[in-house]
Design an enzyme around this catalytic site. Structure first.
Site, short mmCIF file in Angstrom:
data_model
loop_
_atom_site.label_atom_id
_atom_site.label_comp_id
_atom_site.label_asym_id
_atom_site.label_seq_id
_atom_site.Cartn_x
_atom_site.Cartn_y
_atom_site.Cartn_z
N PRO A 1 31.89 32.49 44.74
CA PRO A 1 30.84 31.87 43.93
C PRO A 1 29.59 31.50 44.72
O PRO A 1 29.67 31.01 45.84
CB PRO A 1 31.51 30.61 43.36
N ASN A 2 28.48 31.77 44.09
CA ASN A 2 27.13 31.41 44.56
C ASN A 2 26.62 32.27 45.71
O ASN A 2 25.47 32.12 46.13
CB ASN A 2 27.04 29.91 44.92
N ARG A 29 19.23 30.64 48.30
CA ARG A 29 20.05 29.42 48.22
C ARG A 29 20.07 28.72 49.58
O ARG A 29 20.52 29.31 50.58
CB ARG A 29 21.47 29.83 47.84
N TYR A 66 22.19 28.88 54.94
CA TYR A 66 22.76 30.23 54.81
C TYR A 66 21.82 31.36 55.24
O TYR A 66 22.21 32.53 55.17
CB TYR A 66 23.20 30.46 53.35
N ASN A 116 34.62 35.85 51.97
CA ASN A 116 33.98 34.53 51.94
C ASN A 116 34.24 33.94 50.56
O ASN A 116 33.59 34.32 49.58
CB ASN A 116 32.47 34.64 52.20
N ALA A 135 32.94 28.03 47.65
CA ALA A 135 33.54 26.71 47.41
C ALA A 135 35.01 26.78 46.99
O ALA A 135 35.73 25.79 47.12
CB ALA A 135 32.72 25.97 46.35
N GLU A 147 38.87 35.42 56.77
CA GLU A 147 38.05 34.41 56.06
C GLU A 147 36.74 34.23 56.84
O GLU A 147 36.78 33.99 58.06
CB GLU A 147 38.83 33.10 56.01
N HIS A 150 32.94 32.22 56.89
CA HIS A 150 31.98 31.25 56.36
C HIS A 150 30.70 31.37 57.17
O HIS A 150 30.73 31.35 58.41
CB HIS A 150 32.52 29.82 56.44
N ARG A 183 29.81 19.94 58.29
CA ARG A 183 29.19 19.55 57.02
C ARG A 183 30.03 18.46 56.34
O ARG A 183 30.79 17.76 57.00
CB ARG A 183 29.03 20.80 56.14
C1 DQA Z 1 30.47 28.86 52.53
C2 DQA Z 1 30.82 27.40 52.79
C3 DQA Z 1 31.36 26.74 51.51
O1 DQA Z 1 31.66 25.39 51.76
C4 DQA Z 1 30.31 26.81 50.41
O2 DQA Z 1 30.82 26.26 49.22
C5 DQA Z 1 29.80 28.18 50.20
C6 DQA Z 1 29.51 29.01 51.36
C7 DQA Z 1 29.80 29.50 53.77
O3 DQA Z 1 29.71 30.72 53.80
O4 DQA Z 1 29.35 28.80 54.68
O5 DQA Z 1 29.53 28.59 49.07
O6 DQA Z 1 31.65 29.58 52.27
#
Ligand code: DQA
Length: 147
Positions: free
Chosen positions: A10-11, A18, A23, A79, A82, A103, A105, A112
């Site tokens: 998501p996102n 964003r 990011y 990735n 959230a 995984e 990030h 954070r």
């Molecule tokens: C993320 C870190 C997560 O906490 C966040 O919700 C994201 C992006 C990252 O790539 O740093 O959407 O996965």
């Protein structure tokens, strides 16, 4: 030719606009293109999929599991956004198949908010790359493809 899946949750479709301080400025398309270029050096194809829906991500992992079993897919660079911090269902999906999942990030989640410090994915991932920006994706691909 081998294949791997680059899966984003998501996102992450909003990459580039964003929270660029967190990011960066690259779009998801830029990141996916970089992934394709790195994998091509190893004669490997990249399938890219992004979804804001948990069930679609679960389905993608199940599909990668079947393809891994058939020798068609070498792994998943994931990735989970959230969902990392909330999803027992994604944990179970990865646990339920054999495909190696790395995984990734982009941000250093440990630097954070505390709610980002726990991952449901890490215990079932083959490895994790955290806080190395979008470079984490090609690094994960190299890990999966290098001998
Ligand atoms: C993320 C870190 C997560 O906490 C966040 O919700 C994201 C992006 C990252 O790539 O740093 O959407 O996965």
């Amino acid at each position: 030719m081998t294949k791997l899946l680059v899966l984003n949750g998501p996102n992450l479709n909003l990459l580039g606009t964003r929270e660029p301080g967190q990011y960066g400025h690259e779009t998801l398309k830029d990141v996916e293109e970089k992934c394709r270029q790195v994998a091509a050096q190893f004669d490997c194809e990249v399938e890219c999929f992004q979804s804001n829906t948990e069930g679609h991500l679960i389905d993608a992992i199940h599909k990668a599991g079947v393809e891994f079993k058939n020798g068609e897919c070498v792994g998943v660079v994931f990735n989970p956004g959230a969902y990392t911090h909330t999803s027992i269902a994604l944990h179970d999906a990865i646990k339920g198949v054999d495909v190696p999942v790395i995984e990734v990030h982009i941000s250093n989640v440990h630097a954070r908010e505390t709610f980002r410090h726990h991952s449901y994915i890490s215990p079932v991932a083959a490895g994790t790359i955290i806080g190395m920006g979008t470079k984490g994706y090609p690094l994960a691909i190299k890990y999966l493809l290098e001998d």
